[in-house]
Motif scaffolding. Structure first.
Motif, mmCIF file in Angstrom:
data_model
loop_
_atom_site.group_PDB
_atom_site.id
_atom_site.type_symbol
_atom_site.label_atom_id
_atom_site.label_comp_id
_atom_site.label_asym_id
_atom_site.label_seq_id
_atom_site.Cartn_x
_atom_site.Cartn_y
_atom_site.Cartn_z
ATOM 1 N N UNK A 58 0.811 -1.218 0.000
ATOM 2 C CA UNK A 58 0.000 0.000 0.000
ATOM 3 C C UNK A 58 0.844 1.267 0.000
ATOM 4 N N UNK A 59 2.059 1.180 0.528
ATOM 5 C CA UNK A 59 2.899 2.377 0.576
ATOM 6 C C UNK A 59 3.235 2.918 -0.817
ATOM 7 N N UNK A 60 3.116 2.099 -1.844
ATOM 8 C CA UNK A 60 3.386 2.585 -3.198
ATOM 9 C C UNK A 60 2.418 3.694 -3.596
ATOM 10 N N UNK A 61 1.256 3.714 -2.975
ATOM 11 C CA UNK A 61 0.258 4.716 -3.332
ATOM 12 C C UNK A 61 0.648 6.117 -2.880
ATOM 13 N N UNK A 62 1.645 6.244 -2.036
ATOM 14 C CA UNK A 62 2.080 7.584 -1.634
ATOM 15 C C UNK A 62 2.746 8.328 -2.789
ATOM 16 N N UNK A 63 3.102 7.620 -3.858
ATOM 17 C CA UNK A 63 3.717 8.251 -5.018
ATOM 18 C C UNK A 63 2.706 8.600 -6.108
ATOM 19 N N UNK A 64 1.446 8.232 -5.874
ATOM 20 C CA UNK A 64 0.404 8.392 -6.891
ATOM 21 C C UNK A 64 -0.629 9.400 -6.405
ATOM 22 N N UNK A 65 -0.978 10.348 -7.235
ATOM 23 C CA UNK A 65 -1.928 11.384 -6.859
ATOM 24 C C UNK A 65 -3.271 10.790 -6.452
ATOM 25 N N UNK A 66 -3.839 11.334 -5.389
ATOM 26 C CA UNK A 66 -5.175 10.924 -4.951
ATOM 27 C C UNK A 66 -6.261 11.529 -5.834
ATOM 28 N N UNK A 67 -5.884 12.489 -6.646
ATOM 29 C CA UNK A 67 -6.865 13.242 -7.425
ATOM 30 C C UNK A 67 -7.185 12.610 -8.772
ATOM 31 N N UNK A 68 -6.388 11.655 -9.197
ATOM 32 C CA UNK A 68 -6.585 11.086 -10.526
ATOM 33 C C UNK A 68 -6.744 9.573 -10.451
ATOM 34 N N UNK A 69 -7.425 9.041 -11.435
ATOM 35 C CA UNK A 69 -7.570 7.594 -11.574
ATOM 36 C C UNK A 69 -7.020 7.191 -12.933
ATOM 37 N N UNK A 70 -6.663 5.935 -13.077
ATOM 38 C CA UNK A 70 -6.105 5.486 -14.340
ATOM 39 C C UNK A 70 -5.976 3.986 -14.382
ATOM 40 N N UNK A 71 -4.982 3.525 -15.119
ATOM 41 C CA UNK A 71 -4.760 2.097 -15.316
ATOM 42 C C UNK A 71 -3.422 1.708 -14.707
ATOM 43 N N UNK A 187 15.992 6.038 -5.836
ATOM 44 C CA UNK A 187 15.578 5.149 -4.746
ATOM 45 C C UNK A 187 14.837 5.936 -3.681
ATOM 46 N N UNK A 188 13.663 5.445 -3.320
ATOM 47 C CA UNK A 188 12.907 5.982 -2.198
ATOM 48 C C UNK A 188 12.960 4.979 -1.043
ATOM 49 N N UNK A 189 13.046 5.483 0.170
ATOM 50 C CA UNK A 189 13.091 4.637 1.363
ATOM 51 C C UNK A 189 11.746 3.946 1.590
ATOM 52 N N UNK A 190 11.789 2.658 1.882
ATOM 53 C CA UNK A 190 10.575 1.931 2.256
ATOM 54 C C UNK A 190 10.092 2.371 3.629
ATOM 55 N N UNK A 191 8.771 2.402 3.809
ATOM 56 C CA UNK A 191 8.174 2.710 5.111
ATOM 57 C C UNK A 191 8.172 1.503 6.047
ATOM 58 N N UNK A 192 8.400 0.307 5.489
ATOM 59 C CA UNK A 192 8.209 -0.901 6.286
ATOM 60 C C UNK A 192 9.500 -1.643 6.611
ATOM 61 N N UNK A 193 10.612 -1.214 6.027
ATOM 62 C CA UNK A 193 11.894 -1.871 6.253
ATOM 63 C C UNK A 193 12.996 -0.826 6.097
ATOM 64 N N UNK A 194 13.740 -0.541 7.150
ATOM 65 C CA UNK A 194 14.758 0.511 7.063
ATOM 66 C C UNK A 194 15.877 0.213 6.077
ATOM 67 N N UNK A 195 16.011 -1.059 5.683
ATOM 68 C CA UNK A 195 17.072 -1.443 4.753
ATOM 69 C C UNK A 195 16.576 -1.595 3.326
ATOM 70 N N UNK A 196 15.276 -1.379 3.096
ATOM 71 C CA UNK A 196 14.697 -1.629 1.775
ATOM 72 C C UNK A 196 14.448 -0.331 1.021
ATOM 73 N N UNK A 197 14.463 -0.448 -0.315
ATOM 74 C CA UNK A 197 14.221 0.706 -1.158
ATOM 75 C C UNK A 197 13.261 0.391 -2.287
ATOM 76 N N UNK A 198 12.712 1.441 -2.868
ATOM 77 C CA UNK A 198 11.778 1.345 -3.991
ATOM 78 C C UNK A 198 12.362 2.154 -5.141
#
Length: 211
Positions: A58-71, A187-198
Motif C-alpha cells: 500500500x505504501x506505493x500509493x504515496x507516489x500516486x496522486x489521490x486526485x486522478x484515476x487510471x490504469x 531510490x525511495x526509502x521503504x516505510x516498512x523496512x529501514x534497509x529496503x528501497x523502492x
C-alpha cells in the motif's frame, strides 16, 4: 517507519479508512488459508503479514496522486502484492494483474471475487505475450532485475507512466548496475523496512516523485 502489525493496521486505517482495512483483513485471512495449499509467501512472514506484505504494498500509493484515476499494471502479481492491495485501496483505478502460473492465476481470480474487486482484471499470461496497452502506473515486486523488467514491459509505458519497483535491500545495487537506465530512476526509502528501497522513475526521462 512502520515497525509492527499494529502500526501497519493503524497506518492503513488512517490512509484508506476502516472499510478498506476490513477488506484487507479478509485478504489476509484468505491468503493464510491458501498458503497452506500453495507457497504464496514465506511461512516466516505470515506473523508479520500486514507489515511485510500489505502495508509494504500500500505504501506505493504515496507516489500516486489521490486526485486522478487510471490504469495500473502489476507484473508478476503472484500472491497479489502489490496488485490486490492497490486495487482494494484505490477502487477507482483499473488494476491489471499479470501472472503466468496457473495456480496463482486461480488464486488471484478467486481473491478478487471474494473481495468484490470489480476493478481488477487478471491476465493469465507471461508479460511477453500480453497485448500491448498504455498504463499510467507499472509495478513489479520480486519480478525481475530492473533491466529485464524494462526490456519486457517498456511497451506498456508512455513518457508519463510512473514505474514503482520495490527492490528490498538490492535497490541501490540494482541502480548502480543499470547503466544509463539508472538516470531515469531514483531510490525511495521503504516505510516498512529501514534497509529496503523502492525504485521510482519514468522512462521518458522525467523522474518520478511523491504526489
Amino acid at each position: 517507519m512502520i515497525g509492527s502489525e499494529d502500526e501497519a493496521k493503524a497506518w492503513l486505517t488512517e490512509q484508506f479508512g476502516a472499510a478498506t482495512l476490513s477488506r484487507l483483513e479478509l485478504l489476509a485471512e484468505l491468503l493464510v488459508t491458501e498458503n497452506a495449499a500453495q507457497n504464496l509467501i514465506a511461512a516466516g512472514t505470515v506473523p508479520h503479514l500486514f507489515q511485510r506484505h500489505v502495508a509494504d504494498s500500500a505504501q506505493l500509493l504515496r507516489f500516486v496522486s489521490r486526485e486522478t484515476a487510471g490504469h495500473w499494471l502489476d507484473l508478476g502479481s503472484g500472491a497479489g502484492f502489490p496488485g490486490l492491495v492497490v486495487a482494494a485501496c484505490r477502487p477507482d483505478w483499473a488494476v491489471g494483474l499479470v501472472e503466468s502460473r496457473p495456480l496463482r492465476v486461480d488464486w488471484l481470480q478467486r481473491a478478487a471475487l471474494a473481495l468484490k474487486l470489480e476493478n481488477v482484471t487478471v491476465f493469465g499470461s507471461r508479460v511477453e505475450r500480453l497485448e500491448t496497452m498504455q498504463c499510467d502506473v507499472i509495478s513489479a515486486r520480486a519480478f525481475a532485475p530492473l533491466l529485464k523488467t524494462l526490456h519486457v514491459a517498456a511497451r506498456f509505458s508512455t513518457s508519463e507512466t510512473l514505474w514503482l519497483l520495490p527492490k528490498g535491500r538490492s535497490a541501490q545495487q540494482e541502480l548502480a548496475t543499470a547503466g544509463s537506465s539508472a538516470d531515469m530512476f531514483h531510490v525511495e526509502q521503504s516505510f516498512t523496512d529501514p534497509d529496503a528501497g523502492i525504485l521510482v522513475g519514468q522512462i521518458g526521462g522525467k523522474r518520478g516523485g511523491k504526489a
